[in-house]
Write a protein that holds these residues in place. Structure first.
Motif, short mmCIF file in Angstrom:
data_model
loop_
_atom_site.label_atom_id
_atom_site.label_comp_id
_atom_site.label_asym_id
_atom_site.label_seq_id
_atom_site.Cartn_x
_atom_site.Cartn_y
_atom_site.Cartn_z
N ALA A 111 -3.52 1.27 2.36
CA ALA A 111 -3.96 1.10 1.10
C ALA A 111 -5.38 1.88 0.83
CB ALA A 111 -4.22 -0.53 0.77
N THR A 114 -4.84 5.69 0.54
CA THR A 114 -4.24 5.76 -1.01
C THR A 114 -5.49 5.55 -1.85
OG1 THR A 114 -2.29 5.34 -0.11
CG2 THR A 114 -2.53 5.24 -2.36
N ARG A 115 -6.08 4.40 -1.89
CA ARG A 115 -6.81 4.10 -3.09
C ARG A 115 -8.53 4.29 -2.76
NH1 ARG A 115 -4.40 0.33 -6.68
NH2 ARG A 115 -6.07 -0.80 -6.91
N GLY A 116 -8.67 4.61 -1.57
CA GLY A 116 -10.20 4.71 -1.21
C GLY A 116 -10.97 3.48 -1.21
N GLN A 117 -10.38 2.19 -0.98
CA GLN A 117 -10.89 1.01 -0.71
C GLN A 117 -9.79 -0.15 -0.23
OE1 GLN A 117 -12.12 0.00 -4.84
NE2 GLN A 117 -10.29 -1.19 -5.22
N GLU A 122 -6.67 -5.12 -3.87
CA GLU A 122 -5.52 -4.54 -2.84
C GLU A 122 -4.55 -5.65 -2.58
OE1 GLU A 122 -7.43 -1.47 -4.21
OE2 GLU A 122 -8.85 -2.93 -2.75
N VAL A 127 0.14 -3.70 -6.37
CA VAL A 127 -0.41 -2.95 -5.22
C VAL A 127 0.53 -3.30 -4.04
CG1 VAL A 127 -2.52 -2.47 -3.79
CG2 VAL A 127 -2.79 -2.82 -5.90
N ASP A 130 3.37 -1.01 -4.32
CA ASP A 130 2.98 0.33 -4.72
C ASP A 130 3.85 1.32 -3.72
OD1 ASP A 130 1.67 3.14 -4.63
OD2 ASP A 130 0.24 2.25 -5.76
N ASP A 132 3.71 4.61 -2.82
CA ASP A 132 3.06 5.42 -2.28
C ASP A 132 2.35 4.74 -0.94
OD1 ASP A 132 3.62 7.51 -3.85
OD2 ASP A 132 1.98 7.35 -5.24
N ILE A 133 1.81 3.52 -1.24
CA ILE A 133 1.07 2.97 -0.08
C ILE A 133 2.20 2.41 0.90
CG2 ILE A 133 -0.15 0.58 0.18
CD1 ILE A 133 -1.67 0.94 -2.44
#
Length: 228
Positions: A111, A114-117, A122, A127, A130, A132-133
């Motif tokens: 996470a 992927t999300r930068g945090q 999250e 999320v 998600d 992609d995660i």
């Protein structure tokens, strides 16, 4: 009465305690100096990310790599986490709840990349599902590093490697922020507090509380009854 959840090998253990009542029964409270002279809370570990302490260095290393390399997370083929042995048992890849996400190693790292945090946001259901995660979480490998394992529990450390095509990006050996050796900046601590109390408290109440805590007279007035 409270319940302590311990992050360790095998199933989560639940240990019951009776806080103040047990302390009074055992005569455990002794006031040795005026209240407010020693601030033990400043010696405690303050987690910047909402996950197990053992996962914190991996999340920090992931965020540092994402920021320094500007990689496309969807292009990452493998994430290798080198850390101490106990942390490699936090293997949940597709958490079904915020609690499972907190006690996972692959998901917070995926996470973060992927999300930068990695914040309470999250833990949201969209999320947690998600694709992609979750795909990146499946690509996380947890490996025991003998050198880092030898420094645990005194040090909680991790190092990440990201494989993208023919290239491998490597993080430094990372100590989690928030420990006494690497305390969080005041701004980071305040931002975490704001996140935790929003939207329970309105912005005006948060601002007023911050002003009062920054006022030495206000703090002294609050502590006065305990100093007698």
């Amino acid at each position: 009465m409270g319940v302590v959840r311990r992050c360790g090998l095998g199933p989560t253990r639940r240990v019951r305690f009776h806080g103040v009542r047990d302390g009074l029964r055992r005569g455990g409270f002794r006031r040795r100096r005026p209240f407010g002279d020693v601030h033990h809370v400043t010696e405690a570990y303050l987690k910047p990310y909402p996950c197990c302490r053992w996962v914190q260095p991996g999340v920090e290393a992931a965020l540092s790599l994402a920021e320094s390399t500007a990689i496309d997370p969807t292009s990452v083929e493998t994430v290798r986490v080198h850390t101490f042995e106990e942390a490699t048992h936090l293997r949940t890849r597709h958490p079904d709840s915020p609690e499972e996400a907190q006690y996972s190693y692959p998901f917070p790292v995926a996470a973060a990349l992927t999300r930068g945090q990695f914040t309470q946001a999250e833990h949201a259901s969209d999320v947690l599902s998600d694709p992609d995660i979750l795909a990146l979480s499946d690509a996380v490998e947890l490996r025991v590093d003998e050198a880092l394992d030898g420094r645990f529990p005194g040090d909680c450390l991790a190092r990440l490697e990201l494989d993208i095509g023919d290239e491998t990006y490597v993080s430094d050996v990372t100590r989690p922020p928030g420990a006494r050796e690497r305390p969080l900046d005041d701004d980071v601590r305040r931002e975490k507090a704001r996140r935790l109390v929003t939207p329970t408290l309105p912005p005006s109440a948060i601002e007023k509380t911050e002003r009062c805590l920054q006022d030495p007279v206000s703090v002294a007035t609050l502590l006065a009854p305990w100093r007698t």
